[in-house]
Motif scaffolding. Sequence first.
Motif, PDB file in Angstrom:
ATOM      1  N   ILE A 106     -29.980 -16.829   0.971  1.00 50.56           N
ATOM      2  CA  ILE A 106     -30.485 -15.667   0.232  1.00 50.56           C
ATOM      3  C   ILE A 106     -30.786 -16.042  -1.217  1.00 50.56           C
ATOM      4  N   LEU A 107     -29.856 -16.752  -1.858  1.00 47.37           N
ATOM      5  CA  LEU A 107     -30.088 -17.166  -3.242  1.00 47.37           C
ATOM      6  C   LEU A 107     -31.321 -18.058  -3.355  1.00 47.37           C
ATOM      7  N   HIS A 108     -31.510 -18.923  -2.373  1.00 44.64           N
ATOM      8  CA  HIS A 108     -32.661 -19.839  -2.418  1.00 44.64           C
ATOM      9  C   HIS A 108     -33.973 -19.069  -2.322  1.00 44.64           C
ATOM     10  N   VAL A 109     -34.082 -18.154  -1.353  1.00 49.22           N
ATOM     11  CA  VAL A 109     -35.366 -17.474  -1.175  1.00 49.22           C
ATOM     12  C   VAL A 109     -35.615 -16.440  -2.263  1.00 49.22           C
ATOM     13  N   MET A 110     -34.554 -15.884  -2.848  1.00 46.08           N
ATOM     14  CA  MET A 110     -34.748 -14.891  -3.903  1.00 46.08           C
ATOM     15  C   MET A 110     -35.097 -15.549  -5.230  1.00 46.08           C
ATOM     16  N   GLY A 111     -34.745 -16.816  -5.397  1.00 50.18           N
ATOM     17  CA  GLY A 111     -35.141 -17.539  -6.598  1.00 50.18           C
ATOM     18  C   GLY A 111     -34.668 -16.860  -7.869  1.00 50.18           C
ATOM     19  N   ALA A 112     -35.601 -16.635  -8.779  1.00 54.04           N
ATOM     20  CA  ALA A 112     -35.265 -16.028 -10.074  1.00 54.04           C
ATOM     21  C   ALA A 112     -35.264 -14.500 -10.033  1.00 54.04           C
ATOM     22  N   THR A 113     -35.551 -13.930  -8.873  1.00 52.28           N
ATOM     23  CA  THR A 113     -35.606 -12.468  -8.753  1.00 52.28           C
ATOM     24  C   THR A 113     -34.198 -11.868  -8.793  1.00 52.28           C
ATOM     25  N   SER A 114     -33.990 -10.903  -9.636  1.00 49.91           N
ATOM     26  CA  SER A 114     -32.697 -10.221  -9.706  1.00 49.91           C
ATOM     27  C   SER A 114     -32.544  -9.278  -8.512  1.00 49.91           C
ATOM     28  N   PHE A 115     -31.363  -9.295  -7.915  1.00 47.36           N
ATOM     29  CA  PHE A 115     -31.117  -8.410  -6.779  1.00 47.36           C
ATOM     30  C   PHE A 115     -29.618  -8.174  -6.672  1.00 47.36           C
ATOM     31  N   GLU A 116     -29.265  -7.183  -5.877  1.00 46.70           N
ATOM     32  CA  GLU A 116     -27.866  -6.891  -5.601  1.00 46.70           C
ATOM     33  C   GLU A 116     -27.615  -7.006  -4.101  1.00 46.70           C
ATOM     34  N   LEU A 117     -26.361  -7.268  -3.756  1.00 45.52           N
ATOM     35  CA  LEU A 117     -25.960  -7.505  -2.375  1.00 45.52           C
ATOM     36  C   LEU A 117     -25.221  -6.281  -1.836  1.00 45.52           C
ATOM     37  N   VAL A 118     -25.489  -5.959  -0.568  1.00 44.38           N
ATOM     38  CA  VAL A 118     -24.744  -4.904   0.130  1.00 44.38           C
ATOM     39  C   VAL A 118     -24.122  -5.530   1.380  1.00 44.38           C
ATOM     40  N   PRO A 119     -22.913  -6.085   1.266  1.00 47.09           N
ATOM     41  CA  PRO A 119     -22.270  -6.677   2.438  1.00 47.09           C
ATOM     42  C   PRO A 119     -21.663  -5.581   3.313  1.00 47.09           C
ATOM     43  N   ILE A 120     -21.929  -5.660   4.615  1.00 46.86           N
ATOM     44  CA  ILE A 120     -21.371  -4.707   5.572  1.00 46.86           C
ATOM     45  C   ILE A 120     -20.760  -5.490   6.726  1.00 46.86           C
ATOM     46  N   LEU A 121     -19.463  -5.321   6.909  1.00 44.60           N
ATOM     47  CA  LEU A 121     -18.773  -5.948   8.032  1.00 44.60           C
ATOM     48  C   LEU A 121     -18.788  -4.961   9.193  1.00 44.60           C
ATOM     49  N   VAL A 122     -19.309  -5.411  10.321  1.00 38.79           N
ATOM     50  CA  VAL A 122     -19.514  -4.535  11.476  1.00 38.79           C
ATOM     51  C   VAL A 122     -18.429  -4.811  12.516  1.00 38.79           C
ATOM     52  N   GLY A 123     -17.695  -3.768  12.861  1.00 37.40           N
ATOM     53  CA  GLY A 123     -16.615  -3.912  13.823  1.00 37.40           C
ATOM     54  C   GLY A 123     -17.098  -3.846  15.257  1.00 37.40           C
ATOM     55  N   ALA A 124     -16.143  -3.787  16.180  1.00 35.45           N
ATOM     56  CA  ALA A 124     -16.442  -3.740  17.616  1.00 35.45           C
ATOM     57  C   ALA A 124     -16.823  -2.307  17.993  1.00 35.45           C
ATOM     58  N   LEU A 125     -18.050  -1.940  17.700  1.00 35.98           N
ATOM     59  CA  LEU A 125     -18.530  -0.578  17.899  1.00 35.98           C
ATOM     60  C   LEU A 125     -18.830  -0.323  19.375  1.00 35.98           C
ATOM     61  N   ASP A 126     -18.552   0.888  19.831  1.00 38.84           N
ATOM     62  CA  ASP A 126     -19.040   1.244  21.157  1.00 38.84           C
ATOM     63  C   ASP A 126     -20.505   1.650  21.026  1.00 38.84           C
ATOM     64  N   GLU A 127     -21.156   1.888  22.161  1.00 39.91           N
ATOM     65  CA  GLU A 127     -22.596   2.138  22.125  1.00 39.91           C
ATOM     66  C   GLU A 127     -22.947   3.391  21.325  1.00 39.91           C
TER      67      GLU A 127
END
Length: 269
Positions: free
Chosen positions: A103-124
């Motif tokens: 992500i850092l490589h492709v975003m280069g000098a562009t400023s951005f923020e990260l939204v990390p989401i950990l996904v659990g064992a969801l049912d359908e």
Amino acid sequence: CTGAARAVIAPHAGFSYSGPTAAWAYKHVSPTGIRRVFVLGPSHHHSMSRCAVSSCATYETPFGGIPVDRATSAALLETGAFDVMDLSVEEAEHSIEMHLPYILHVMGATSFELVPILVGALDEAAEARYGALLAPHLLCAENLWVVSSDFCHWGRRFRYTRYDAAEGAICQSIEALDRRAMGLIEAQDARGFAAYLRATSNTICGRHPIALLLHALENSSFSLQFVRYAQSSSVYTMDDSSVSYASAVVWEDRGDQQALEPRTHIPTD
């Protein structure tokens, strides 16, 4: 090329194993106009039945820090559908971490923020609910989604040795199994993908983030195509093992763009 990706599916194994496959997804990412990057990763070590966001202000990497979008995380928490990751869980989980250098490589000098989401064992039903809840964030052109997943983990050490001799060698059987899943994902068939997983128990570790993505894509004008498939090694005996890697690109189908490069199988040696 179709133009800039709005989302990618990419693997999270060690860089020497899955890096070449992941690169085929990230080559379609343009930083232009992107203000935040959502990374949806499966929980490998912590049992959870919901999704969770980060309490951190920054994700530090060897290449610099990435600010976490705390406003978006707070808004997700306000829905009542999300928990907060314990720091020990967040530090131990590699499914999000392994994507940060790309992500850092492709975003280069562009400023951005990260939204990390950990996904659990969801049912359908939960996969559908989270997909609908997060769909507006996928439709927003300022957001890029990264969906983290490896594909089949095959071998006794993974307790998965499904083999269809009609497909040829074991590695060919594994590929045929994975490509059935890839076809359903390309068709954006969330229910078909769920039925496939029930029937095969294929060890796709990011099956819940992928299913969430498929539900978020419902009623959208987006297209999805896999651009690379590989295996960590070619399995020929029951004593062997391998992990499969697949990369896909999601883009807005405006009807005036050409298709992606033809899909190719190049094993990672």
